[in-house]
Design a protein around this motif. Structure first.
Motif, short mmCIF file in Angstrom:
data_model
loop_
_atom_site.label_atom_id
_atom_site.label_comp_id
_atom_site.label_asym_id
_atom_site.label_seq_id
_atom_site.Cartn_x
_atom_site.Cartn_y
_atom_site.Cartn_z
N GLY A 31 3.85 15.68 -2.86
CA GLY A 31 2.73 16.48 -1.97
C GLY A 31 1.38 16.13 -1.85
N THR A 32 1.91 14.89 -3.02
CA THR A 32 1.08 14.41 -2.40
C THR A 32 0.85 12.37 -3.21
N PRO A 33 -0.69 12.02 -3.14
CA PRO A 33 -0.52 10.81 -2.51
C PRO A 33 0.32 10.19 -4.15
N LEU A 34 0.92 8.65 -3.95
CA LEU A 34 1.37 8.19 -5.32
C LEU A 34 0.90 7.18 -5.56
N GLY A 35 0.75 6.29 -6.94
CA GLY A 35 0.73 4.60 -7.04
C GLY A 35 2.07 4.02 -7.20
N ALA A 36 1.13 3.45 -6.97
CA ALA A 36 2.45 1.67 -7.07
C ALA A 36 3.33 2.43 -8.19
N ALA A 37 2.14 2.96 -9.45
CA ALA A 37 3.21 2.47 -11.00
C ALA A 37 4.03 3.86 -10.87
N LEU A 47 7.11 -2.70 -11.38
CA LEU A 47 5.90 -2.44 -10.51
C LEU A 47 5.70 -3.44 -9.76
N ASN A 48 6.18 -4.33 -9.38
CA ASN A 48 5.91 -5.72 -8.04
C ASN A 48 6.79 -5.39 -7.17
N THR A 49 8.00 -4.46 -7.64
CA THR A 49 9.23 -4.66 -6.84
C THR A 49 8.65 -3.46 -5.56
N ALA A 50 7.96 -2.35 -6.14
CA ALA A 50 7.43 -1.18 -5.91
C ALA A 50 6.21 -1.43 -4.72
N ARG A 51 5.38 -2.23 -5.46
CA ARG A 51 4.20 -2.90 -4.39
C ARG A 51 5.02 -3.24 -3.18
N PHE A 52 6.05 -4.23 -3.57
CA PHE A 52 6.62 -5.07 -2.03
C PHE A 52 7.11 -3.95 -1.31
N HIS A 53 7.72 -3.01 -1.46
CA HIS A 53 8.28 -2.03 -0.72
C HIS A 53 6.89 -1.40 0.04
N LEU A 54 6.25 -0.72 -1.29
CA LEU A 54 5.05 -0.15 -0.26
C LEU A 54 4.38 -0.82 1.23
N ASP A 55 3.47 -1.61 0.28
CA ASP A 55 2.79 -2.63 1.64
C ASP A 55 3.82 -3.08 2.27
N ALA A 56 5.29 -3.23 2.96
CA ALA A 56 6.34 -3.44 3.75
C ALA A 56 6.39 -1.97 4.63
N LEU A 57 6.61 -0.94 3.68
CA LEU A 57 6.41 0.40 4.49
C LEU A 57 4.60 0.01 5.54
N VAL A 58 3.76 0.22 4.32
CA VAL A 58 2.45 0.01 5.10
C VAL A 58 2.75 -0.93 6.13
N SER A 59 2.91 -1.94 6.41
CA SER A 59 2.83 -2.95 7.48
C SER A 59 4.09 -1.92 9.08
N GLU A 60 4.69 -1.18 8.53
CA GLU A 60 5.48 -0.90 9.67
C GLU A 60 5.51 0.12 10.15
N GLU A 61 4.22 1.21 9.19
CA GLU A 61 3.49 1.68 9.67
C GLU A 61 3.94 3.23 9.67
N GLY A 66 -4.35 4.33 0.22
CA GLY A 66 -5.94 5.20 0.01
C GLY A 66 -5.85 5.02 -1.02
N THR A 67 -7.02 5.55 -1.60
CA THR A 67 -7.96 5.56 -2.76
C THR A 67 -7.88 7.28 -3.01
N ALA A 68 -7.52 7.09 -4.23
CA ALA A 68 -7.23 8.41 -4.87
C ALA A 68 -9.56 8.95 -5.51
N VAL A 78 -5.10 3.37 -6.26
CA VAL A 78 -4.74 2.97 -4.85
C VAL A 78 -3.71 3.80 -4.92
N VAL A 79 -3.53 4.50 -3.33
CA VAL A 79 -2.26 5.41 -3.59
C VAL A 79 -1.09 5.39 -1.91
N TYR A 80 -0.32 5.89 -1.76
CA TYR A 80 0.02 5.29 -0.90
C TYR A 80 0.82 7.45 -0.47
N SER A 81 0.72 6.89 1.15
CA SER A 81 1.79 8.69 1.27
C SER A 81 1.95 8.06 2.32
#
Length: 269
Positions: A31-37, A47-61, A66-68, A78-81
C-alpha cells in the motif's frame, strides 16, 4: 469451432520471472512505497540483490524511484513503487483499432490510396518546420531533413550508394538526422532505403493504404522545405524489413535547357 484471435497487442515490457517477479509483485501489493532494505527482507534476498532488481524494474518502466519524507536531518530514504498497469494487465488493442480504421477508409472512400496519400502529405507539411522565406534548401539538405523526419517516426534510413560501393551508415544516432547524400543518376534519381517500418504489421495487411500515407508524408515534407526534390514512389517490402523510396532532383537542367542555353543561341561566327 472458430479459433479465437488475439485482439490485444503484446506488451512491450519483458516478462518477469523468479526473484524480479517477486519484487514486482511485492511493490504492486504494497500500500506504500518500499525501501530496498524492506524489499530485501520480505523477498528474502541480499540487499544488493534487491537493489539490482529494483533498478532493473525502474529501467523497464515497471517501477518508479522516489524519496520518503524525513523529519530528522540526513539523506532522504529512497523508496520504490510499482507503475500502475493500464487496463487489464496493460493490454492494448492498437492493431485491432488500426484494422477497423483501415476498413472504414477502404469502404467509405472512393479512392482510399489517393485519400491516404493526401492525408500523409498534410501531416508531412504539419510535422516539418518550414524554412524562412529567404532560406534556400538544397537537395542534400532537403534529403537530410527528410531522413530526420522519417527517423523521428521510427524508421532507420539508409541512402543507396553508387553501384559497387557500400551504402552509407543508417542515420539513426547521427546528429541532426544524419547524412543526406547517396547515389544519384544522370536524371537526378536517388533511392532511400527504409528499415524497421514502425507500422510494419499493419502495412503488411494493407500496404496500398499505409505505404501511401508514408509516400504522402515524404511529399509533404519536401514540399514544405521547398527543396528541389520530389518523392516519386515507395516500393514496399523489397525484403520483409526493407522498403525503398525513389526521390528525384528537380533542379537539374533538361535537354531543352541545354539546347536553349546561351551557347546554343549564338549565331554563326
Amino acid at each position: 469451432m472458430v479459433a479465437s484471435r488475439q485482439l490485444t497487442d503484446p506488451g512491450n515490457a519483458p516478462a518477469q520471472r523468479g526473484r524480479r517477479a517477486a519484487v514486482l509483485q511485492l511493490l504492486r501489493e504494497s500500500g506504500t512505497p518500499l525501501g530496498a532494505a524492506e524489499v530485501a527482507e520480505r523477498v528474502g534476498v541480499h540487499l544488493n540483490t534487491a537493489r539490482f532488481h529494483l533498478d532493473a524494474l525502474v529501467s523497464e518502466e515497471l517501477a518508479v524511484r522516489g524519496t520518503a519524507p524525513r523529519e530528522e536531518p540526513g539523506r532522504p530514504k529512497v523508496v520504490y513503487s510499482a507503475v500502475a498497469a493500464e487496463g487489464p494487465e496493460g493490454a492494448r488493442s492498437f492493431r485491432l483499432l488500426s484494422d477497423i480504421l483501415l476498413g472504414v477508409v477502404a469502404g467509405a472512400v472512393d479512392d482510399p490510396v489517393a485519400a491516404a496519400t493526401e492525408a500523409g502529405r498534410s501531416w508531412g507539411a504539419y510535422l516539418t518546420d518550414a524554412p524562412a522565406p529567404t532560406e534556400r534548401i538544397g537537395a542534400e539538405e532537403g534529403q537530410r531533413r527528410l531522413r530526420a523526419t522519417l527517423e523521428g517516426m521510427g524508421f532507420v534510413t539508409e541512402a543507396e550508394a553508387p553501384a559497387g560501393e557500400p551504402a552509407d551508415e543508417p542515420a539513426a544516432g547521427v546528429p541532426e538526422g544524419g547524412a543526406g547524400g547517396g547515389a544519384e543518376d544522370a536524371e537526378g534519381i536517388r533511392r532511400l532505403r527504409l528499415h524497421h517500418c514502425p507500422f510494419r504489421e499493419v502495412a503488411q495487411r494493407r500496404p496500398d493504404i499505409i505505404c501511401a500515407v508514408h509516400l504522402g508524408l515524404m511529399r509533404g515534407t519536401v514540399d514544405t522545405l521547398r527543396a528541389p526534390l520530389t518523392a516519386e514512389s515507395l516500393e514496399p517490402f523489397v525484403t520483409p524489413h526493407l522498403c525503398v523510396a525513389t526521390l528525384r532532383r528537380t533542379d537539374l537542367p533538361t535537354d531543352r535547357d541545354v539546347c536553349d542555353g546561351p551557347s546554343a543561341q549564338q549565331g554563326p561566327v
